[in-house]
Write a protein that holds these residues in place. Structure first.
Motif, PDB file in Angstrom:
ATOM      1  N   THR A 298       0.830  -1.194   0.000  1.00 43.45           N
ATOM      2  CA  THR A 298       0.000   0.000   0.000  1.00 43.45           C
ATOM      3  C   THR A 298       0.871   1.253   0.000  1.00 43.45           C
ATOM      4  O   THR A 298       2.092   1.194   0.167  1.00 43.45           O
ATOM      5  CB  THR A 298      -0.927   0.022   1.228  1.00 43.45           C
ATOM      6  OG1 THR A 298      -0.140   0.113   2.418  1.00 43.45           O
ATOM      7  CG2 THR A 298      -1.786  -1.228   1.293  1.00 43.45           C
TER       8      THR A 298
ATOM      9  N   SER B 133      -0.688   7.675  -3.789  1.00 40.73           N
ATOM     10  CA  SER B 133      -0.361   7.798  -5.208  1.00 40.73           C
ATOM     11  C   SER B 133       1.038   8.387  -5.357  1.00 40.73           C
ATOM     12  O   SER B 133       1.403   9.334  -4.659  1.00 40.73           O
ATOM     13  CB  SER B 133      -1.380   8.695  -5.914  1.00 40.73           C
ATOM     14  OG  SER B 133      -2.663   8.113  -5.868  1.00 40.73           O
TER      15      SER B 133
ATOM     16  N   THR C  38       3.199   1.040  -8.543  1.00 46.18           N
ATOM     17  CA  THR C  38       3.166   0.532  -9.918  1.00 46.18           C
ATOM     18  C   THR C  38       4.575   0.248 -10.425  1.00 46.18           C
ATOM     19  O   THR C  38       4.806  -0.733 -11.147  1.00 46.18           O
ATOM     20  CB  THR C  38       2.449   1.531 -10.843  1.00 46.18           C
ATOM     21  OG1 THR C  38       1.087   1.674 -10.408  1.00 46.18           O
ATOM     22  CG2 THR C  38       2.456   1.037 -12.286  1.00 46.18           C
TER      23      THR C  38
ATOM     24  N   GLN D  26      -5.246  -3.386 -13.270  1.00 40.67           N
ATOM     25  CA  GLN D  26      -6.395  -2.564 -12.890  1.00 40.67           C
ATOM     26  C   GLN D  26      -7.347  -2.327 -14.047  1.00 40.67           C
ATOM     27  O   GLN D  26      -8.564  -2.287 -13.859  1.00 40.67           O
ATOM     28  CB  GLN D  26      -5.889  -1.225 -12.336  1.00 40.67           C
ATOM     29  CG  GLN D  26      -6.969  -0.346 -11.775  1.00 40.67           C
ATOM     30  CD  GLN D  26      -6.417   0.910 -11.135  1.00 40.67           C
ATOM     31  OE1 GLN D  26      -7.142   1.863 -10.926  1.00 40.67           O
ATOM     32  NE2 GLN D  26      -5.135   0.925 -10.823  1.00 40.67           N
TER      33      GLN D  26
ATOM     34  N   ASP E 144      -2.622  -5.650  -9.479  1.00 40.16           N
ATOM     35  CA  ASP E 144      -2.515  -4.205  -9.306  1.00 40.16           C
ATOM     36  C   ASP E 144      -3.905  -3.615  -9.124  1.00 40.16           C
ATOM     37  O   ASP E 144      -4.683  -3.534 -10.074  1.00 40.16           O
ATOM     38  CB  ASP E 144      -1.823  -3.585 -10.520  1.00 40.16           C
ATOM     39  CG  ASP E 144      -1.491  -2.114 -10.322  1.00 40.16           C
ATOM     40  OD1 ASP E 144      -1.731  -1.602  -9.214  1.00 40.16           O
ATOM     41  OD2 ASP E 144      -1.003  -1.478 -11.280  1.00 40.16           O
ATOM     42  N   GLU E 145      -4.234  -3.219  -7.900  1.00 41.08           N
ATOM     43  CA  GLU E 145      -5.536  -2.647  -7.552  1.00 41.08           C
ATOM     44  C   GLU E 145      -6.700  -3.515  -8.065  1.00 41.08           C
ATOM     45  O   GLU E 145      -7.545  -3.048  -8.838  1.00 41.08           O
ATOM     46  CB  GLU E 145      -5.659  -1.217  -8.108  1.00 41.08           C
ATOM     47  CG  GLU E 145      -4.639  -0.239  -7.577  1.00 41.08           C
ATOM     48  CD  GLU E 145      -4.915   0.197  -6.146  1.00 41.08           C
ATOM     49  OE1 GLU E 145      -5.881  -0.302  -5.534  1.00 41.08           O
ATOM     50  OE2 GLU E 145      -4.149   1.034  -5.641  1.00 41.08           O
TER      51      GLU E 145
ATOM     52  N   ALA F 233     -10.217  -1.996  -7.477  1.00 44.27           N
ATOM     53  CA  ALA F 233     -10.472  -0.592  -7.818  1.00 44.27           C
ATOM     54  C   ALA F 233     -11.687  -0.477  -8.724  1.00 44.27           C
ATOM     55  O   ALA F 233     -11.904  -1.291  -9.627  1.00 44.27           O
ATOM     56  CB  ALA F 233      -9.250   0.011  -8.505  1.00 44.27           C
TER      57      ALA F 233
ATOM     58  N   CYS G 288      -0.424  -8.100  -3.860  1.00 45.86           N
ATOM     59  CA  CYS G 288      -1.516  -7.209  -4.257  1.00 45.86           C
ATOM     60  C   CYS G 288      -1.166  -5.764  -3.957  1.00 45.86           C
ATOM     61  O   CYS G 288      -0.886  -5.419  -2.810  1.00 45.86           O
ATOM     62  CB  CYS G 288      -2.809  -7.567  -3.532  1.00 45.86           C
ATOM     63  SG  CYS G 288      -3.561  -9.116  -4.058  1.00 45.86           S
TER      64      CYS G 288
ATOM     65  N   THR H  31      -2.716  -2.271  -3.467  1.00 46.40           N
ATOM     66  CA  THR H  31      -4.102  -1.951  -3.148  1.00 46.40           C
ATOM     67  C   THR H  31      -4.241  -0.735  -2.247  1.00 46.40           C
ATOM     68  O   THR H  31      -3.334  -0.398  -1.478  1.00 46.40           O
ATOM     69  CB  THR H  31      -4.794  -3.154  -2.483  1.00 46.40           C
ATOM     70  OG1 THR H  31      -6.181  -2.867  -2.303  1.00 46.40           O
ATOM     71  CG2 THR H  31      -4.164  -3.493  -1.143  1.00 46.40           C
ATOM     72  N   HIS H  32      -5.393  -0.063  -2.390  1.00 49.61           N
ATOM     73  CA  HIS H  32      -5.824   0.956  -1.435  1.00 49.61           C
ATOM     74  C   HIS H  32      -6.965   0.416  -0.574  1.00 49.61           C
ATOM     75  O   HIS H  32      -7.454   1.104   0.319  1.00 49.61           O
ATOM     76  CB  HIS H  32      -6.333   2.207  -2.174  1.00 49.61           C
ATOM     77  CG  HIS H  32      -5.248   3.053  -2.759  1.00 49.61           C
ATOM     78  ND1 HIS H  32      -4.881   3.000  -4.091  1.00 49.61           N
ATOM     79  CD2 HIS H  32      -4.445   3.978  -2.183  1.00 49.61           C
ATOM     80  CE1 HIS H  32      -3.909   3.860  -4.314  1.00 49.61           C
ATOM     81  NE2 HIS H  32      -3.625   4.469  -3.181  1.00 49.61           N
ATOM     82  N   ASP H  33      -7.395  -0.806  -0.873  1.00 49.67           N
ATOM     83  CA  ASP H  33      -8.576  -1.389  -0.235  1.00 49.67           C
ATOM     84  C   ASP H  33      -8.195  -1.990   1.121  1.00 49.67           C
ATOM     85  O   ASP H  33      -7.450  -2.974   1.184  1.00 49.67           O
ATOM     86  CB  ASP H  33      -9.163  -2.465  -1.148  1.00 49.67           C
ATOM     87  CG  ASP H  33     -10.544  -2.931  -0.715  1.00 49.67           C
ATOM     88  OD1 ASP H  33     -10.819  -2.951   0.499  1.00 49.67           O
ATOM     89  OD2 ASP H  33     -11.341  -3.312  -1.593  1.00 49.67           O
TER      90      ASP H  33
END
Length: 229
Positions: A37, A40, A45, A90, A166-167, A170, A197, A199-201
Motif C-alpha cells: 500500500t 499515489s 506501480t 487494474q 494491481d488494484e 479498484a 496485491c 491496493t488501497h482497499d
C-alpha cells in the motif's frame, strides 16, 4: 517455490530528482500473500513493473528463486513471465469482441501451436468457479466485476507460482470487491502461489498475511499478522 528477493533496487525516471523506487533489501517467501500500500506516487506501480520484469531496473537486482531476472534477454524474460507470473491489472487488458473464454485462453495461444485440451477445460472451470456461467458471452456484455473475474481466470489459467494484482478491487462496488478478494485469495491458496496485491482497499490489506507500506519509493513499514517484522 517462488521466493522473491530484492537487492539494492533503485529506479529513477528522467527529470525527477528522487528515485521512484529505492529498496535496499526485501524478501518475500514463497506462498505468502502480501499487500503493498501507499499514496499515489509512492512507487507501487513501479514495483509491479520491476518484480514482473515489465520494466528494467536502473540499479539493483530482482531475484525469483535465486534467478536474477534482470540478466535475462527480452525474449527469455517474456518466456519466464509467461510461465511463472499471472498478472491481474487494474484496467483488465481484455480484448473487445471476444468471449470470456477466448480472453482467458488468448495469452496461452501465443505459446502453443495447438492449445492443449486440458487448458480449455481448466479455463471453463475457472470461469465457472468465478461465477461466469456462460463462458461464450462477449466480454463487451459483462459488468466491471465480471470482467475482473475474467482477468483473474486468465491470470490463474496456467497455475503460476506468482500472482501479481494491481488494484484488483479498484472501481468495483463493495459487494463485487469483496467477492474478488475472497476468490483471489482462495484460489492463490489452493495453488500455493505467492500473491502480491497493490491496493488501497483496507479489506484486501486485512486479508493478506503481510502488509508493506511504501512512501516516496521506500518501504517504511513492514508488518506480518499485525506485528512489525
Amino acid at each position: 517455490m517462488s521466493d522473491l528477493y530484492i537487492k539494492q533496487l533503485n529506479v529513477r525516471f528522467s527529470g525527477t530528482p528522487q528515485p521512484a523506487l529505492s529498496i535496499p533489501d526485501l524478501m518475500i517467501r514463497s506462498g505468502l500473500q502480501v499487500a503493498v500500500t501507499g499514496a499515489s506516487g509512492s512507487g507501487k506501480t513501479t514495483l509491479v513493473n520491476a518484480i514482473s520484469g515489465l520494466e528494467r531496473c536502473g540499479r539493483g537486482q530482482v531475484f525469483w528463486d535465486g534467478i536474477d531476472i534482470g540478466a535475462y534477454s527480452e525474449s527469455k524474460l517474456d518466456r519466464w513471465r509467461a510461465a511463472n507470473v499471472g498478472l491481474v491489472m487494474q484496467d483488465f487488458h481484455l480484448y473487445p469482441g471476444l468471449s470470456a473464454l477466448d480472453n482467458v485462453l488468448l495469452p496461452a495461444k501465443f505459446y502453443h501451436w495447438r492449445l492443449p485440451a486440458q487448458l480449455k477445460i481448466k479455463g471453463k472451470d475457472l470461469l465457472a468457479r468465478l461465477g461466469i456461467e456462460n463462458n461464450r458471452t462477449s466480454i463487451d456484455l459483462l459488468s466491471r466485476g465480471e470482467k475482473q473475474r475474467v482477468a483473474i481466470a486468465r491470470a490463474l489459467l496456467k497455475s503460476p507460482p506468482v500472482i501479481i494484482a494491481d488494484e484488483p478491487t479498484a472501481s468495483l462496488d463493495a459487494d463485487n470487491g469483496m467477492q474478488v478478494i475472497q476468490l483471489l485469495t482462495r484460489l492463490a491458496s489452493e495453488s500455493k502461489s505467492t500473491l502480491i496485491c497493490i491496493t488501497h482497499d483496507l479489506r484486501l490489506s486485512k486479508a493478506m498475511r503481510r502488509h508493506i507500506l511504501l512512501d516516496a519509493g521506500r518501504p517504511v513499514q513492514d508488518l506480518t499478522a499485525g506485528k512489525l517484522l
